[in-house]
Design a protein around this motif. Structure first.
Motif, short mmCIF file in Angstrom:
data_model
loop_
_atom_site.label_atom_id
_atom_site.label_comp_id
_atom_site.label_asym_id
_atom_site.label_seq_id
_atom_site.Cartn_x
_atom_site.Cartn_y
_atom_site.Cartn_z
N GLU A 79 0.93 -0.94 0.09
CA GLU A 79 0.05 0.22 -0.09
C GLU A 79 0.74 1.14 -0.23
O GLU A 79 0.57 2.12 -0.70
CB GLU A 79 -0.88 -0.13 1.18
N LEU A 80 2.04 1.15 0.58
CA LEU A 80 2.98 2.18 0.83
C LEU A 80 3.60 2.65 -0.65
O LEU A 80 3.69 3.72 -1.15
CB LEU A 80 3.78 2.02 1.95
N ASP A 81 3.93 1.44 -1.14
CA ASP A 81 4.46 1.58 -2.47
C ASP A 81 3.75 2.29 -3.58
O ASP A 81 4.10 3.02 -4.39
CB ASP A 81 5.10 0.38 -3.00
N ASP A 82 2.41 1.65 -3.36
CA ASP A 82 1.48 2.28 -4.41
C ASP A 82 1.11 3.85 -4.18
O ASP A 82 1.23 4.54 -5.02
CB ASP A 82 0.09 1.53 -4.00
N LEU A 83 1.13 4.27 -2.88
CA LEU A 83 0.93 5.78 -2.65
C LEU A 83 2.34 6.47 -3.29
O LEU A 83 2.03 7.58 -4.06
CB LEU A 83 0.76 5.87 -1.28
N ASN A 84 3.39 5.96 -2.87
CA ASN A 84 4.82 6.56 -3.26
C ASN A 84 4.71 6.70 -4.93
O ASN A 84 5.23 7.80 -5.24
CB ASN A 84 5.80 5.94 -2.68
N ARG A 85 4.28 5.59 -5.58
CA ARG A 85 4.30 5.48 -6.81
C ARG A 85 3.56 6.56 -7.66
O ARG A 85 3.74 7.18 -8.60
CB ARG A 85 3.92 4.08 -7.52
N ASN A 86 2.12 6.78 -6.83
CA ASN A 86 1.31 7.76 -7.42
C ASN A 86 1.43 9.13 -6.81
O ASN A 86 0.70 10.17 -7.22
CB ASN A 86 -0.24 7.33 -7.09
N ALA A 87 2.34 9.50 -6.24
CA ALA A 87 2.72 10.69 -5.61
C ALA A 87 3.23 11.70 -6.52
O ALA A 87 3.51 11.39 -7.77
CB ALA A 87 3.74 10.75 -4.45
N PRO A 88 2.87 12.95 -6.40
CA PRO A 88 3.17 14.12 -7.33
C PRO A 88 4.66 14.02 -7.95
O PRO A 88 5.45 13.93 -7.00
CB PRO A 88 2.79 15.34 -7.04
N LYS A 89 5.26 14.09 -9.16
CA LYS A 89 6.39 13.96 -9.49
C LYS A 89 6.86 15.58 -9.47
O LYS A 89 6.35 16.47 -9.73
CB LYS A 89 6.40 13.41 -10.87
N PRO A 90 8.36 15.36 -9.13
CA PRO A 90 8.99 16.84 -8.93
C PRO A 90 8.87 17.67 -10.44
O PRO A 90 8.51 16.88 -11.61
CB PRO A 90 10.53 16.49 -9.09
N ASN A 91 8.91 18.82 -10.62
CA ASN A 91 8.44 19.84 -11.57
C ASN A 91 9.72 19.76 -12.56
O ASN A 91 10.82 19.56 -12.30
CB ASN A 91 8.38 21.37 -11.26
N GLN A 92 9.49 19.66 -13.87
CA GLN A 92 10.64 19.57 -14.86
C GLN A 92 11.04 21.05 -15.24
O GLN A 92 10.35 22.10 -14.75
CB GLN A 92 10.10 18.80 -16.00
N GLY A 93 12.16 21.15 -16.11
CA GLY A 93 12.48 22.29 -16.73
C GLY A 93 13.28 23.19 -15.80
O GLY A 93 13.46 24.35 -15.83
N GLY A 94 13.74 22.63 -14.84
CA GLY A 94 14.53 23.31 -13.76
C GLY A 94 14.15 23.83 -12.51
O GLY A 94 14.94 24.47 -11.80
N LYS A 95 12.72 23.81 -12.56
CA LYS A 95 12.30 24.49 -11.28
C LYS A 95 12.29 23.58 -10.05
O LYS A 95 11.85 22.40 -10.26
CB LYS A 95 10.58 24.86 -11.68
N ARG A 96 12.66 23.96 -9.10
CA ARG A 96 12.78 23.14 -7.84
C ARG A 96 11.33 23.05 -7.03
O ARG A 96 10.66 23.83 -7.06
CB ARG A 96 13.56 23.98 -6.80
N ASN A 97 10.88 21.71 -7.12
CA ASN A 97 9.94 21.33 -5.92
C ASN A 97 10.22 21.28 -4.63
O ASN A 97 10.84 20.35 -4.26
CB ASN A 97 9.31 19.89 -6.73
N MET A 98 9.83 22.19 -4.02
CA MET A 98 10.10 22.45 -2.58
C MET A 98 9.32 21.33 -1.62
O MET A 98 9.88 20.86 -0.91
CB MET A 98 9.59 23.73 -1.82
N GLY A 99 8.18 21.02 -2.25
CA GLY A 99 7.21 19.97 -1.20
C GLY A 99 8.13 18.61 -1.33
O GLY A 99 8.26 18.06 -0.31
N ASN A 100 8.78 18.33 -2.75
CA ASN A 100 9.36 16.86 -2.73
C ASN A 100 10.59 17.22 -1.82
O ASN A 100 11.07 16.11 -1.31
CB ASN A 100 9.97 16.78 -4.24
N ASP A 101 11.34 18.26 -1.82
CA ASP A 101 12.46 18.33 -1.05
C ASP A 101 12.20 18.10 0.64
O ASP A 101 12.94 17.47 1.27
CB ASP A 101 13.10 19.64 -1.12
N VAL A 102 10.94 18.67 1.01
CA VAL A 102 10.74 18.73 2.11
C VAL A 102 10.28 17.01 2.53
O VAL A 102 10.81 16.56 3.73
CB VAL A 102 9.23 19.52 2.69
N GLU A 103 9.60 16.38 1.87
CA GLU A 103 9.52 15.05 2.00
C GLU A 103 10.66 14.22 2.21
O GLU A 103 10.99 13.43 3.01
CB GLU A 103 8.76 14.33 0.79
#
Length: 394
Positions: free
Chosen positions: A82-106
């Motif tokens: 169940e945890l793997d499924d949630l991680n797999r469906n989690a939002p991916k980091p932004n492309q194009g050089g923009k930093r995804n701060m939410g992913n960094d926090v995780e």
């Protein structure tokens, strides 16, 4: 993210419970071994019956523990999926050089959890993200070649079912029958001499821990390699015990080949199957000697393991410190090792179990045996002194 954290905590709780069960299982295994030994050494039927009742109860407890363990493992597997499924469906980091701060926090939270749990919590980030592990390539090992002799193949081996006992040894009487006239009463024959040799089983055991990281990262069978090492140590243990008994044979000092040949020719009875189990230094001393015709005294023979015979008898070569005391000892056992000593073999086994405290596996082995001299007339412990002045012809 909150749901992933809750799932992770549930997984950790289940794993902690599983660890407690595994520790309890180790205690059951130890108690089972103790009960087996106690049954072997029990002196009355009442004691045996009481111990067997405890064994039955222990087996029932082990089965209940195994059922509980299977249920926990199933729950952990479901939660991790169940945890793997949630991680797999989690939002991916932004492309194009923009930093995804939410992913960094995780990732930072996951790393903090990793540190707090001393490496047990690993979900939510990779080793590349966290930099927690920097793997090194583990190449296939090179095994050092060894010249190994198994002395148990040369001595008498008896499988026994108890921790101690007595082994009857019948010595030849050397007497003969007598001529009797027709219908005369049969004369009494000479009685054989029976000696009861006591044995007392000893236990030799130990284990080698292997980290799970090594098992996972290596491209060869680490556990198989360690199991081979344990088997080698078992062999070395038996060899040392057998050699120690061979060294208790009646001592005899001989000078030159004439003295050594006398041991083979007349000092040991012809009924025995004589061998020479000698130190490497004595082997080298004999291997370089020639008779008056220039022929080497040790003869080649491909039918025996060592490839050599002395005076027509098989030669077995051991390290100086095994059959002797120090390097350079010119010593050896000359006689019939199968008649001279007996190895009482109680049990040998190897086991493997997981230790979650070290995140690895423990590979263990144990042997139970005793080696006893059973016929002290079957050989001598010879100390050889070279005599270069008188080399006999053969």
């Amino acid at each position: 993210m909150l749901k992933q954290i809750m799932l992770q905590k549930k997984i950790e709780q289940r794993k902690n419970s599983l660890n407690e069960l595994l520790k309890k299982a180790e205690g059951f295994a130890t108690r089972s071994s103790e009960l087996e030994t106690a049954i072997d050494e029990a002196k009355t039927d009442e004691e045996v019956a009481t111990l067997e009742e405890e064994v039955t109860k222990l087996e029932n407890d082990k089965q209940e523990l195994e059922n509980e363990k299977s249920q926990l493992e199933s729950e952990i597997a479901d939660l991790e999926k169940e945890l793997d499924d949630l991680n797999r469906n989690a939002p991916k980091p932004n492309q194009g050089g923009k930093r995804n701060m939410g992913n960094d926090v995780e990732i930072r939270e996951a790393i903090n959890e990793y540190v707090r749990t001393k490496g047990q919590a690993r979900a939510g980030f990779t080793t590349v993200d966290g930099g927690a592990l920097i793997p090194e390539e583990l190449l296939s090992p090179q095994k050092v070649l060894e010249d190994v002799v198994d002395l148990s193949t040369l001595v008498n081996v008896k499988a026994v079912n108890s921790g101690s006992g007595k082994y009857p040894v019948i010595k030849k009487s050397g007497s003969k029958m007598v001529s009797v006239a027709e219908l005369e009463k049969n004369p009494e024959l000479a009685k054989p001499t029976i000696t009861e040799v006591p044995y007392d089983i000893e236990t030799y055991r130990g284990y080698i821990p292997v980290s799970q990281e090594v098992i996972d990262d290596a491209d060869y069978d680490v556990t198989g390699l360690i199991a081979e090492e344990i088997a080698d140590q078992e062999l070395n243990t038996r060899n040392a015990a057998i050699a120690a008994v061979l060294k208790t044979a009646p001592a005899k000092t001989v000078t030159g080949l004439d003295g050594l040949k006398a041991v083979f020719n007349k000092d040991i009875k012809k009924v025995y199957n004589v061998k020479a189990i000698i130190s490497a230094s004595l082997y080298n001393e004999l291997d370089t000697l020639k008779d008056n015709n220039g022929r080497y005294l040790l003869q080649d023979d491909i039918t025996v393991d060592s490839g050599k015979r002395l005076f027509g008898k098989e030669v077995v070569v051991l390290d100086d410190t095994m059959i002797g005391a120090v390097e350079g000892d010119l010593v050896g056992f000359v006689g019939d090792p199968k008649a001279f000593c007996t190895l009482f073999d109680r049990k040998r086994a190897s086991v493997k179990w997981v230790d979650n405290d070290i995140y690895g596996q423990l590979l263990a082995g144990f042997v139970r045996f005793d080696v006893v001299a059973t016929d002290t007339e079957a050989g001598y412990y010879v100390t050889f002194t070279p005599d270069t002045q008188n080399v006999p012809e053969v």
